[in-house]
Every structure is written in C-alpha cells, then in structure tokens.
Enzyme design. Structure first.
Site, PDB file in Angstrom:
ATOM      1  N   GLU A  83       0.883  -1.423  -0.014  1.00 35.46           N
ATOM      2  CA  GLU A  83      -0.051   0.142   0.085  1.00 35.46           C
ATOM      3  C   GLU A  83       1.056   1.168  -0.034  1.00 35.46           C
ATOM      4  O   GLU A  83       0.669   2.200  -0.514  1.00 35.46           O
ATOM      5  CB  GLU A  83      -0.917  -0.047   1.132  1.00 35.46           C
ATOM      6  CG  GLU A  83      -1.976  -1.171   0.895  1.00 35.46           C
ATOM      7  CD  GLU A  83      -2.967  -1.230   2.210  1.00 35.46           C
ATOM      8  OE1 GLU A  83      -4.000  -0.494   2.330  1.00 35.46           O
ATOM      9  OE2 GLU A  83      -2.526  -1.657   3.346  1.00 35.46           O
ATOM     10  N   GLU A 115      -4.374  -8.879   3.832  1.00 34.13           N
ATOM     11  CA  GLU A 115      -5.027  -8.544   5.144  1.00 34.13           C
ATOM     12  C   GLU A 115      -6.243  -9.446   5.649  1.00 34.13           C
ATOM     13  O   GLU A 115      -6.766  -9.440   6.735  1.00 34.13           O
ATOM     14  CB  GLU A 115      -5.444  -7.100   5.108  1.00 34.13           C
ATOM     15  CG  GLU A 115      -4.224  -6.098   5.137  1.00 34.13           C
ATOM     16  CD  GLU A 115      -3.497  -5.729   3.849  1.00 34.13           C
ATOM     17  OE1 GLU A 115      -2.770  -4.951   3.866  1.00 34.13           O
ATOM     18  OE2 GLU A 115      -3.886  -6.482   2.962  1.00 34.13           O
TER      19      GLU A 115
END
Length: 367
Positions: free
Chosen positions: A115, A135
C-alpha cells in the site's frame, strides 16, 4: 535488536532516498510510520530535495504493518493504538505531495508495504518480488488505501482476486498488469528509481496519482457486475468471514463515490473489523503458527522428523477416511483397520469418493 527507524540521505542529484530499517522484513511498526511523517516533512520543506525514493534495507521493501499492534488492540479493546496513516500520510503527504515519490521494491511488498508503494507515483522492482494484500487472512481489510488504489492500477477483477484470496503475485505479472512500471536488476534498482523520480519532477514522465485514476475501473455497470459475482463466490467459499463482503462494499464505495470517499470508508470499516471476533481468532492463529516453528528443546536443537513411509489408520469412518485420504495424497502407504469387512469396504469407498471429488473439483488430476 536494532532500532526500527527510517533513514534519509539526500544525493547530489536532489533525490532523497528514504530507507525502512526494521529487520527481518521491515515491518511498518509505529516508529517506522512516525519516522516517515518526520522525514517526509523534512524532504518536502528542503529546497535541495527535488524528488523522493522509498526503499527497504536488506533486500526487502516491507512485509506490511506490524501485526503486534493488532494483538495490543485485541487485548485492550483500544482502537487508538492504530496509527492514522491512510489520509494523513498516504493521501495528503505522499500521493498529493508537491514532490514525486518512487517506490524501489526488492524482495517483497506485502500488506501495508504494498500500500505504501501503491500511494507512490511509480514503482520500480527487481525480478521475482512478491506483491500482495493478504489482510483478509487476518480478519481485516487493507487499511492504507489498498482497496482503492489496487483496482485503479490493475483493474477490478484482478484486484478482487488478489484481496479476497490473499493471493500475492510476482513483479513480472505486476509489470504486465500495470502495478509495476519497470523491472531492473538489484544493482540498478536505486539508480533507475532516482532517475525515474527526477523525470517525474521535471515532467519527462507522467505524474500519476493512483487514487485519481479511473481508466481501468470500467463502467459502473461492469464494475457492479464484477462485484456481484465476487459477493456470490465469497458467500459460498467464506460464508462466516465478514471481511470479504466488507472489502467488496468498500471497493464499491470508491467506484461509485470516488477514491477519496472510498479511503474514508475503508478506514472506518477497518477499525470495526479489527475488533471483531474473526480478526481476534485469525490473528491468534497467525501468532500460534509462528510459535510452533520455535519449540524449545526441539527446533533449537536442529531435530528433524523421520521420513514416514507407512501409516496405519484405525477406523474408516468420516474422520478416519479423511485422514487416510490425506496420507495417500502425500504419497504415504496406508493400512486401514476396521472391526469387520463391511465397515472396511465402506471406509475404502469413502476414500475413493474423496479422491474422485478432488478430481471433479480439479484439485487433483485423474492421471
């Protein structure tokens, strides 16, 4: 242990190289994120800095956010342990900052690490780098803008697949998809990244802000159809995992109302999910698996298991036949014991059915 920190060196070319130093995988611990805010503030205000390159020490970019923080949140129920990163650092400082940022990626960029790269204006990688957003395997969703930027860079279908399956790709595939801008040798990584950053600063290359892109999303009707199919599949494969549907909802928010709206929704949903029983359970499993790899007086002595050639399974019922099937698939000779021939035949038929089922589902070849 070495102190977790971010270092910054400004070269004669005007490029500030920021390096994540937190071995072994350069996890984004709280001191690292604080260090980024400090170094970015300095770099943005220095007249001798034209552009920025992000990299990781020791041949790894970053393995992602420090999961120990999740454990602390679970024990205390206090969400304030989670840092405010998504808008303050990722959007305002990196992506919408006044100086271009290029991620120089080696080894791996997973979770928050990827990210961080997604928020940069370009991504240069070495061969065979692992790139992924796993995640959901921890009961949450990407929380640093990944649900919004990944679809805008590689398209919605592939982004959904990567997130819902927690499935990483290699940098070579990332290059074809548009996630990676160039692949170079480890020796050339920093040199090429510095030049790329300067080219952006001097407008010789495009200044791409991923959150602002829409060209790979497709029409609204196409996007909603992709998400509809993904929701149906998630209900079948992960019916008791709320993070899957939540991830798709957040992605749709960004597609319908824009990337920034999606980022705000992502943060809200992430904070709700991290307190869920699902996240608590999956994070516990994560740490338990790590603990079993370091058993006192076993793993530290270098003991190795003996090779198993033959196993006897007592009872061919539902559990016994399942165990026998797993052993057979592991190329281990199995002796099945039962109290009489009728039960033995039933057990053997169950094993045959298990194997046929795997062939039907294409998890095993008939050859």
């Amino acid at each position: 242990m070495a102190e977790a920190r971010v270092t910054m060196e400004v070269g004669y070319d005007g490029v500030a190289v920021m390096t994540i130093c937190n071995p072994p995988v350069n996890a984004l611990a709280i001191p690292i994120l604080a260090g980024f805010k400090e170094k970015f503030s300095e770099a943005m205000n220095r007249n001798d800095v034209k552009a920025i390159v992000l990299t990781g020490k020791g041949g790894r970019f970053s393995g992602g956010f420090d999961i120990n923080v999740f454990e602390k949140v679970h024990k205390t129920g206090d969400i304030s342990h989670l840092p405010d990163v998504s808008v303050e650092l990722m959007v305002n400082t990196i992506e919408d900052g006044k100086k271009p940022v290029v991620a120089a990626i080696e080894g791996l960029a997973l979770g928050g690490g990827l990210e961080l790269a997604l928020g940069s204006h370009a991504r240069i990688a070495t061969p065979k780098v692992q790139l992924g957003l796993p995640e959901l395997s921890l009961g949450v969703i990407p929380g640093f803008g990944g649900t919004q930027r990944l679809p805008r860079l590689i398209g919605l279908s592939k982004a959904v697949e990567m997130m819902l399956l927690s499935k990483p790709i290699m940098s070579e595939e990332g290059l074809k998809l548009g996630l990676i801008d160039a692949i170079v040798s480890p020796e050339e990584l920093l040199k090429v990244s510095r030049l790329w950053a300067l080219d952006i600063a001097e407008r010789r290359r495009p200044w791409v802000r991923p959150l602002h892109r829409t060209d790979k999303i497709g029409s609204l009707s196409e996007a909603r159809e992709i998400l509809k199919i993904a929701r149906q599949q998630a209900r079948q494969t992960a019916p008791n995992m709320p993070q899957h549907q939540a991830c798709l909802d957040v992605m749709e928010e960004g597609i319908v109302h824009g990337g920034y709206s999606g980022v705000l929704r992502e943060t809200k949903v992430f904070n709700e999910l991290v307190l869920s029983d699902t996240s608590k359970g999956l994070v516990h499993v994560f740490f338990a698996q790590r603990a079993t790899s370091k058993v006192p007086n076993v793993t530290d002595l270098g003991l190795k298991p003996r090779h198993v050639k033959k196993v006897a399974v007592i009872g061919g019922g539902l559990m016994g036949s399942g165990i026998a099937t797993a052993l057979i698939l592991g190329n281990i000779y199995v002796v099945l014991k039962e109290i009489n021939s009728d039960f033995l035949q039933k057990g053997m038929k169950m094993i045959e059915a298990n194997v046929r089922g795997l062939v039907t589902r294409k998890k095993l070849t008939s050859g």
